[in-house]
Design a protein around this motif. Structure first.
Motif, PDB file in Angstrom:
ATOM      1  N   LYS A  34      25.699  14.739 -13.873  1.00  0.00           N
ATOM      2  CA  LYS A  34      26.442  14.251 -15.034  1.00  0.00           C
ATOM      3  C   LYS A  34      25.819  13.010 -15.669  1.00  0.00           C
ATOM      4  N   ASP A  35      25.294  12.122 -14.856  1.00  0.00           N
ATOM      5  CA  ASP A  35      24.832  10.828 -15.369  1.00  0.00           C
ATOM      6  C   ASP A  35      23.324  10.734 -15.538  1.00  0.00           C
ATOM      7  N   GLY A  36      22.625  11.840 -15.325  1.00  0.00           N
ATOM      8  CA  GLY A  36      21.200  11.855 -15.598  1.00  0.00           C
ATOM      9  C   GLY A  36      20.354  11.289 -14.472  1.00  0.00           C
ATOM     10  N   THR A  37      19.170  10.838 -14.830  1.00  0.00           N
ATOM     11  CA  THR A  37      18.172  10.409 -13.852  1.00  0.00           C
ATOM     12  C   THR A  37      18.115   8.891 -13.736  1.00  0.00           C
ATOM     13  N   PHE A  38      18.071   8.430 -12.498  1.00  0.00           N
ATOM     14  CA  PHE A  38      17.874   7.015 -12.195  1.00  0.00           C
ATOM     15  C   PHE A  38      16.595   6.884 -11.371  1.00  0.00           C
TER      16      PHE A  38
ATOM     17  N   ASN B 267       9.046  -7.538 -15.487  1.00  0.00           N
ATOM     18  CA  ASN B 267       7.836  -6.947 -14.908  1.00  0.00           C
ATOM     19  C   ASN B 267       7.532  -5.600 -15.548  1.00  0.00           C
ATOM     20  N   HIS B 268       8.594  -4.912 -15.948  1.00  0.00           N
ATOM     21  CA  HIS B 268       8.438  -3.593 -16.556  1.00  0.00           C
ATOM     22  C   HIS B 268       8.301  -3.678 -18.069  1.00  0.00           C
ATOM     23  N   THR B 269       9.291  -4.260 -18.726  1.00  0.00           N
ATOM     24  CA  THR B 269       9.319  -4.217 -20.190  1.00  0.00           C
ATOM     25  C   THR B 269       8.199  -5.031 -20.825  1.00  0.00           C
ATOM     26  N   LEU B 270       7.814  -6.131 -20.196  1.00  0.00           N
ATOM     27  CA  LEU B 270       6.735  -6.968 -20.718  1.00  0.00           C
ATOM     28  C   LEU B 270       5.430  -6.759 -19.961  1.00  0.00           C
TER      29      LEU B 270
ATOM     30  N   LEU C 165       7.370   8.880 -16.017  1.00  0.00           N
ATOM     31  CA  LEU C 165       8.588   9.477 -15.474  1.00  0.00           C
ATOM     32  C   LEU C 165       9.811   9.073 -16.289  1.00  0.00           C
ATOM     33  N   GLN C 166       9.851   7.821 -16.702  1.00  0.00           N
ATOM     34  CA  GLN C 166      10.988   7.357 -17.494  1.00  0.00           C
ATOM     35  C   GLN C 166      11.088   8.122 -18.808  1.00  0.00           C
ATOM     36  N   ARG C 167       9.953   8.311 -19.469  1.00  0.00           N
ATOM     37  CA  ARG C 167       9.958   9.060 -20.733  1.00  0.00           C
ATOM     38  C   ARG C 167      10.326  10.524 -20.503  1.00  0.00           C
ATOM     39  N   LEU C 168       9.771  11.116 -19.466  1.00  0.00           N
ATOM     40  CA  LEU C 168       9.980  12.534 -19.201  1.00  0.00           C
ATOM     41  C   LEU C 168      11.439  12.852 -18.903  1.00  0.00           C
ATOM     42  N   TYR C 169      12.093  11.979 -18.137  1.00  0.00           N
ATOM     43  CA  TYR C 169      13.463  12.244 -17.694  1.00  0.00           C
ATOM     44  C   TYR C 169      14.504  11.384 -18.411  1.00  0.00           C
ATOM     45  N   ASN C 170      14.061  10.556 -19.365  1.00  0.00           N
ATOM     46  CA  ASN C 170      14.970   9.615 -20.026  1.00  0.00           C
ATOM     47  C   ASN C 170      15.744   8.828 -18.965  1.00  0.00           C
ATOM     48  N   ALA C 171      15.004   8.305 -18.010  1.00  0.00           N
ATOM     49  CA  ALA C 171      15.594   7.723 -16.809  1.00  0.00           C
ATOM     50  C   ALA C 171      16.046   6.281 -17.013  1.00  0.00           C
ATOM     51  N   THR C 172      17.086   5.916 -16.284  1.00  0.00           N
ATOM     52  CA  THR C 172      17.527   4.530 -16.173  1.00  0.00           C
ATOM     53  C   THR C 172      16.824   3.896 -14.987  1.00  0.00           C
ATOM     54  N   LEU C 173      16.186   2.754 -15.209  1.00  0.00           N
ATOM     55  CA  LEU C 173      15.470   2.077 -14.134  1.00  0.00           C
ATOM     56  C   LEU C 173      16.355   1.020 -13.481  1.00  0.00           C
ATOM     57  N   VAL C 174      16.326   0.991 -12.162  1.00  0.00           N
ATOM     58  CA  VAL C 174      17.049  -0.007 -11.380  1.00  0.00           C
ATOM     59  C   VAL C 174      15.998  -0.817 -10.625  1.00  0.00           C
ATOM     60  N   TYR C 175      15.889  -2.100 -10.968  1.00  0.00           N
ATOM     61  CA  TYR C 175      14.804  -2.936 -10.462  1.00  0.00           C
ATOM     62  C   TYR C 175      15.171  -3.579  -9.126  1.00  0.00           C
TER      63      TYR C 175
ATOM     64  N   PRO D  57       0.795  -1.233   0.000  1.00  0.00           N
ATOM     65  CA  PRO D  57       0.000   0.000   0.000  1.00  0.00           C
ATOM     66  C   PRO D  57       0.825   1.279   0.000  1.00  0.00           C
ATOM     67  N   GLY D  58       2.016   1.228   0.593  1.00  0.00           N
ATOM     68  CA  GLY D  58       2.795   2.456   0.726  1.00  0.00           C
ATOM     69  C   GLY D  58       4.104   2.458  -0.021  1.00  0.00           C
ATOM     70  N   LEU D  59       4.261   1.573  -0.995  1.00  0.00           N
ATOM     71  CA  LEU D  59       5.523   1.508  -1.721  1.00  0.00           C
ATOM     72  C   LEU D  59       5.814   2.837  -2.410  1.00  0.00           C
ATOM     73  N   CYS D  60       7.081   3.232  -2.382  1.00  0.00           N
ATOM     74  CA  CYS D  60       7.539   4.439  -3.068  1.00  0.00           C
ATOM     75  C   CYS D  60       8.753   4.106  -3.925  1.00  0.00           C
ATOM     76  N   ILE D  61       8.788   4.667  -5.114  1.00  0.00           N
ATOM     77  CA  ILE D  61       9.985   4.583  -5.942  1.00  0.00           C
ATOM     78  C   ILE D  61      10.830   5.821  -5.672  1.00  0.00           C
ATOM     79  N   LEU D  62      12.128   5.708  -5.909  1.00  0.00           N
ATOM     80  CA  LEU D  62      13.045   6.818  -5.654  1.00  0.00           C
ATOM     81  C   LEU D  62      13.627   7.317  -6.967  1.00  0.00           C
ATOM     82  N   GLN D  63      13.400   8.588  -7.257  1.00  0.00           N
ATOM     83  CA  GLN D  63      13.981   9.243  -8.429  1.00  0.00           C
ATOM     84  C   GLN D  63      15.215  10.018  -7.996  1.00  0.00           C
ATOM     85  N   VAL D  64      16.346   9.726  -8.636  1.00  0.00           N
ATOM     86  CA  VAL D  64      17.613  10.384  -8.318  1.00  0.00           C
ATOM     87  C   VAL D  64      18.082  11.142  -9.548  1.00  0.00           C
TER      88      VAL D  64
END
Length: 220
Positions: free
Chosen positions: A149-153, A165-168, A192-202, A138-145
């Motif tokens: 220099k290396d952009g958004t994760f 789980n994400h790509t498929l 968020l991934q599209r907006l920031y061109n973010a790298t996802l860490v699962y 119920p309270g899970l949060c993702i962290l945007q960093v």
């Protein structure tokens, strides 16, 4: 943080046979755990000491993500977690309603410095944003960093256990507490991934972690 180290989750407890016991160690086996994997040693390998930790941020409080809180019992290190996650975890552990994934030994109320928030989005520190993403819990949060220099994760914790789980868009089955909420949270992560061109860490994807570790010694 400028004056110390900030952790995102802690991993599980060191002694699973004592802290978890059967049948949890059978259902959720830890296949490899050497001295280097213990939280204090992992922090030392990064050039710090566990005493340098000035805050711990949690995506969620399941036993394999929060058991390492054992290292912060009796300290004043702030423990940041969404209010809904904290309430659900305490209720679930105390009543046994979801006891298989929350344990009372690390959910101590009087020996940890809990700091809760109830925002859908909170800028915890400069460059660090937590987004409420319910579904797995119920309270899970993702962290945007956001790095200069290396952009958004985006650290998804268990919104996505593994890349598929994400790509498929493979759902989590019994591991999700609210499938509809998980789908909506997935849509939010993709925006968020599209907006920031973010790298996802699962949360549990070894291949993704190893690729990032091999690519650079550290990110800035």
């Amino acid at each position: 943080m400028r004056d110390g180290l900030l952790l995102f989750e802690t991993g599980c407890a060191e002694d699973l046979d004592v802290k978890w016991g059967a049948p949890l160690t059978d259902v959720f086996p830890r296949v490899q755990y050497d001295e280097e994997h213990k939280l204090p040693n992992a922090i030392k390998a990064a050039g710090y000491d566990i005493k340098d930790v000035k805050g711990v941020v949690f995506g969620h409080l399941h036993l394999d993500h929060a058991g390492g809180l054992e290292h912060f019992v009796g300290t004043d290190v702030p423990i940041y977690v969404h209010e809904e996650e904290f309430k659900h975890a305490c209720w679930a552990a105390a009543t046994g309603a979801d006891a298989a994934v929350y344990l009372t030994d690390y959910l101590t109320l009087d020996k940890l410095n809990w700091k809760t928030f109830n925002d859908k989005q909170v800028d915890l520190f400069q460059g660090l944003t937590l987004h409420h993403a319910p579904g797995h819990t119920p309270g899970l949060c993702i962290l945007q960093v956001n790095l200069d220099k290396d952009g958004t994760f985006i650290f998804t914790t268990d919104q996505y256990h593994v890349k598929e789980n994400h790509t498929l868009r493979h759902p989590q089955g019994w591991l999700a507490r609210d499938h509809t909420a998980w789908i909506r949270s997935s849509d939010m992560v993709e925006r968020l991934q599209r907006l920031y061109n973010a790298t996802l860490v699962y949360g549990h994807d070894l291949e993704t972690a190893e690729t990032l570790i091999k690519a650079k010694k550290f990110y800035e």
